[in-house]
Design an enzyme around this catalytic site. Structure first.
Site, mmCIF file in Angstrom:
data_model
loop_
_atom_site.group_PDB
_atom_site.id
_atom_site.type_symbol
_atom_site.label_atom_id
_atom_site.label_comp_id
_atom_site.label_asym_id
_atom_site.label_seq_id
_atom_site.Cartn_x
_atom_site.Cartn_y
_atom_site.Cartn_z
ATOM 1 N N TYR A 59 -5.110 69.929 183.120
ATOM 2 C CA TYR A 59 -6.285 70.589 183.676
ATOM 3 C C TYR A 59 -7.468 69.629 183.845
ATOM 4 C CZ TYR A 59 -3.251 74.385 182.366
ATOM 5 O OH TYR A 59 -2.157 75.187 182.246
ATOM 6 N N ASP A 91 -15.175 77.947 183.821
ATOM 7 C CA ASP A 91 -15.333 76.730 184.616
ATOM 8 C C ASP A 91 -15.095 76.940 186.097
ATOM 9 O OD1 ASP A 91 -12.439 76.941 184.037
ATOM 10 O OD2 ASP A 91 -12.337 74.996 185.040
ATOM 11 N N ASP A 119 -10.896 81.035 186.895
ATOM 12 C CA ASP A 119 -10.158 81.634 185.793
ATOM 13 C C ASP A 119 -11.118 82.001 184.665
ATOM 14 O OD1 ASP A 119 -10.881 79.186 184.802
ATOM 15 O OD2 ASP A 119 -8.871 78.325 184.859
ATOM 16 N N GLU A 176 -11.057 77.440 195.631
ATOM 17 C CA GLU A 176 -11.533 77.673 194.261
ATOM 18 C C GLU A 176 -12.845 76.940 194.024
ATOM 19 O OE1 GLU A 176 -9.921 77.935 189.697
ATOM 20 O OE2 GLU A 176 -8.928 76.512 191.040
#
Length: 460
Positions: free
Chosen positions: A254, A103, A106, A433
């Site tokens: 998350y 996604d 990570d 990110e």
């Protein structure tokens, strides 16, 4: 993502909203051109014209991030520093869950944002496929979409079972390694009738319904398979209602869901477009609309809130179906979609203040595009040299003061804060990110800009 908790990019929600807004504006212009033909009106858009090179280049780059994020046995790998990974994913459930996409920075496969990525990418192709094709990027977009939908099909082995996660985030985030080298435990997590997850089942139904339209003309067998899964998943989501955030508390840190009503409306809307079955239109315009649509209160479109997307999508129905245009509920969806637009237009009295005024750093927040872009993207694979041996604990590459050795082409980083500041640091995951779901949105935006639009038409 490393030691920090996941959080959406500051700029991501606004880009998604712009995409929805662009679609709504295009529909509005189509409607105006359909009924008004005065001499002073703008010309009706025709077939795509010449490609605007800057947008064509940006679109090509943006699509490459999906290749960066692919899991599984890579086919025609275009990213030199990526290799096969996640080949054992799903084996604990006797399934092949090796495909799909990580996604963000990570190595987790979270089904909720992944399905949303597929839905937005499908919508982008359906609205702007001819423009993508003009820029020679349509096949790339469809290939990336199929990489996700192949995974979603395998993740749905039974009507009331859907695997919605691969990997343990608590374990995964204790490592900093390349996806090709990961050896940590990667359990497959499911929802079912006794452990429901309405929002993720409904979002997956939306993804498959929208993708079925994308592949309908080129692969009818695959399209029909997607539609079969979509119908089953929608029935599962609606019949066994319950939030996946409550069923699987681990996801709250998350991708916590704030409610599943919007996903039910979203999925039913896509199923109506894919099937023309009046049952689905009745679903969104009846008591479910009254309960979940929140008409008159515009919100931001995101992986968690599908209401603005649903409002624009259902506005399409009234544009192309004269009978539906008189439906009172659909009028409410359209009116709310117009309020979403008013929040976007800078000179509107209700325009959002959550926007930057300029770009004093003269940065490109699309990695690989322009002369100045993030060199410290918060992304494990990009940060570690291909020949490095790190095991799980390659934290020196997270903390390194050297730029990433590998360029995460097409990554859309979080972007600047409202005060225009941007700190290019791997440990600043909020700003550096990237994510696949934001990439799907900017692909739609760039596709709409890459050349002149053709007339909006029904998806079927």
């Amino acid at each position: 993502m490393g030691k920090e908790e996941k959080s959406g990019g500051c700029m991501g929600w606004f880009i998604v909203l712009i995409v929805v807004g662009a679609i709504a504006i295009a529909l509005g212009l189509t409607l105006r051109n359909k009924f008004h033909h005065g001499d002073d009106d703008a010309p009706v858009p025709g077939p795509p014209g010449a490609v605007a090179q800057k947008y064509g280049d940006a679109l090509k780059i943006a699509l490459q991030f999906f290749d960066v994020q692919k899991s599984g046995k890579l086919v025609n790998n275009k990213i030199s520093w990526r290799g096969d990974s996640g080949l054992q994913d799903g084996k604990d459930a006797n399934l092949d869950l090796s495909k799909g996409m990580y996604d963000a920075g990570d190595h987790m496969k979270f089904g909720f944002p992944m399905a949303y990525t597929a839905t937005v990418l499908s919508w982008s192709i359906l609205e702007y496929g001819d423009q993508m094709n003009k820029a020679n990027q349509l096949q790339s977009a469809k290939d990336s979409l199929k990489w996700i939908t192949d995974y979603l099909i395998n993740a749905h082995p039974e009507p009331n079972v859907l695997y919605i996660q691969v990997g343990d985030p608590d374990v995964d985030h204790k490592c900093w390694d390349r996806p090709e080298d990961m050896a940590e435990i990667r359990p497959s997590i499911q929802i079912n009738a006794s452990t429901p997850g309405t929002e993720v089942a409904a979002e997956t139904a939306a993804a498959m319904a929208s993708a079925s339209l994308v592949f309908k003309s080129t692969d009818s067998t695959y399209s029909n398979l997607l539609l079969k899964h979509s119908k089953e998943l929608f029935t599962f989501a609606d019949k066994h209602r319950g939030s996946y955030s409550e069923s699987i508390p681990q996801v709250q840190q998350y991708y916590n869901s704030t409610g599943y009503g919007d996903e039910l409306l979203w999925a039913a809307s896509w199923l109506y477009h894919a099937t023309k079955d009046q049952t689905y239109l009745d679903y969104v315009s009846g008591s479910n609309g009254e309960t979940y649509a929140n008409w008159g209160s515009p919100t931001w479109f995101s992986w968690d809130d599908k209401r603005p997307g649903t409002q624009v999508l259902l506005s399409r129905v009234s544009f192309f179906d004269s009978k539906a245009a008189t439906d009172a509920s659909l009028k409410k969806y359209r009116k709310t979609a117009e309020a979403v637009m008013c929040g976007l237009l800078p000179k509107s009295p209700t325009a959002t203040s959550s926007r930057t005024r300029n770009n004093p750093m003269k940065m490109s927040y699309l990695v690989g595009y322009g002369e100045k872009y993030s060199q410290f993207v918060h992304h494990r694979g990009a940060s570690i040299p291909v020949d490095a041996t790190t095991g799980c604990k390659g934290w020196q590459w997270l903390d390194s003061e050297q730029p990433n050795p590998n360029v995460a082409m097409g990554a859309l980083v979080g972007g600047p804060y409202l005060n225009e500041s941007f700190v290019d640091s791997r440990n600043n995951s909020m700003q550096t990110e990237p994510s696949t779901y934001n990439s799907a949105a900017i692909v739609g935006l760039l596709s709409g800009l890459v050349t002149t639009s053709s007339v909006s038409a029904s998806f079927t």
